[in-house]
Design a protein around this motif. Sequence first.
Motif, PDB file in Angstrom:
ATOM      1  N   SER A 321       0.817  -1.215   0.000  1.00  0.00           N
ATOM      2  CA  SER A 321       0.000   0.000   0.000  1.00  0.00           C
ATOM      3  C   SER A 321       0.852   1.267   0.000  1.00  0.00           C
ATOM      4  N   GLN A 325       0.064   4.397  -2.673  1.00  0.00           N
ATOM      5  CA  GLN A 325      -0.224   5.761  -2.215  1.00  0.00           C
ATOM      6  C   GLN A 325       0.837   6.764  -2.675  1.00  0.00           C
ATOM      7  N   ASP A 385       6.426  11.743  -0.236  1.00  0.00           N
ATOM      8  CA  ASP A 385       5.235  11.638  -1.074  1.00  0.00           C
ATOM      9  C   ASP A 385       5.574  12.068  -2.493  1.00  0.00           C
ATOM     10  N   TYR A 416      -1.763   8.547   6.202  1.00  0.00           N
ATOM     11  CA  TYR A 416      -1.579   7.572   5.124  1.00  0.00           C
ATOM     12  C   TYR A 416      -1.867   6.186   5.682  1.00  0.00           C
TER      13      TYR A 416
END
Length: 541
Positions: A321, A325, A385, A416
Amino acid sequence: MLAQLHSSKCFRSKGKLTGSSKGCASPRRVPFARGPQQLSAWPQWWPAINNSTAATTSEQASKAAPEIHDPASTSGTGSADGSGPMTLTVSVVESISSISAQEWDAVACSCAPAPAMPAVTSSTTAPSSSSSATSGSGSEIFPYVQHAFLAALEASGSAQRDSGWGPRHVVVRDGTGQLVGCCPLYVKSHSYGEYVFDQSWANYSVQLGRPYYPKLQCCVPFTPCTGPRLMVKGGLPPGTRRAVLQSLGKALISIADASGVSSLHVTFNTAEEWEVLGDLGFLQRTGIQFHWENPGYSNFEDFLSTLKQSKRKSIRQERKSMEKQGLRIARLPGSELGAEQWDKFYSFYLSTVDKRWGTAYLTREFFHMIGETMPDQVLLAAAYDRNDNDALVAGALNLVGSHALFGRNWGCEREYRNLHFELCYYTALEEAIARGLPRVEAGAQGEHKLQRGYLPALTYSSHYIRDPYLRSAVSRFLQRERLEMDYTLQALTLQSSPYTQELTLQALRDKLQAYSGALSLDLTASWEDSSSGGSSSSSSS
């Protein structure tokens, strides 16, 4: 009486282990929040403690700092090499800066024998023998008891008188003036930042009409990591080592008695210290944390192969994940962290404090200082990010010891999914495997760590309470609490371990052997009987 001691949220709820300090929290640190009792008591008792310890420094044979002789002799002086009888002189200093870093660390970095690497329990390849993490002089190094860490706490204003932590460090010298023992000690006006909760004891003491504060705390402030607290220089003959350890314990009792404090607490200490202090009359307490042990994994997949299939699948999904993301994970040593990164991490730290309605014990300056003074023992697990210009959005701070990685503080800029698990647990495991470190200690609290490979481990603390009525009540409480801890340690391991049944039982047997002096229950036989005929999947997913 026991119900009153047991009622605090800081201990447990409805018989279940609770790592939470909710209900004990206070607002942001400036000014430091104290209850009415602490505020009224502080101006009255601080000068008394100050005068007592000043006398200790100048008059080393006073009650607060007695000369304590090696039991093998009753007179004479000597040195720590065991060549003759030794007189040990105990004194107190009011700042870690009063002792040179070289002298303090000569004791702190040699006081704990290095643990052996656990036997390989799966088809794994042990780390290369060239790994610097497990090589060395035969002593385990704990970064948070070193001079640089304690000095940063004091110099940054994190642990000082104004925040309710008055440094009163104890040092033991032999007849030649050589430092052979020391321990970090603080006069406290509250119970915040300790992680071994005694607020209900304080409440009951007030009901008895006896003030609980001030008290003495032998610990590393704001650091719930296990390790030596009564530090004895390595290389001493066994009899001399024991004498120095007992000297430190007796000196702490003398200082507490002479100062008039209510109590003295040694927290997250070693099993050896726990036993020695127990022989000196300290009440013995145990707690539970969740630690990960490395039997010699070659990589993260090697670790996953020892888990039940469902747990392997869950961890892989959580890690995937991160990419979905748009997050990039990096492990940054202290040498790569500058002022900008530390300022950013401090904002993450404050964000976590705000979310938990906690107290920002540590200052911005503290993080800058440890980055500058101990960069090789600092590691930041960082998240960037990619959808936000590769901005740094989260971090988890770890301290790197010679045989363990210690997770400390974490925070993020925004939420997150699964990021906390990735930075605080999985990235830490990967780093420990890469360095060949035998274990990871992920800090206080958190039964959610179980399904991620961290198993229950006992922690120790020792408590000297001067008032006989309070001592009697706390003693009975601790007897009952220790039985609960014994049961909880084994029940959580047997019922919630993510590892295969064979590895789970072996891990618990190893713990029972290691904790033989502290445990009074053994659930393995009954669990094996009830589980006979069952199986735990070990097939690959």
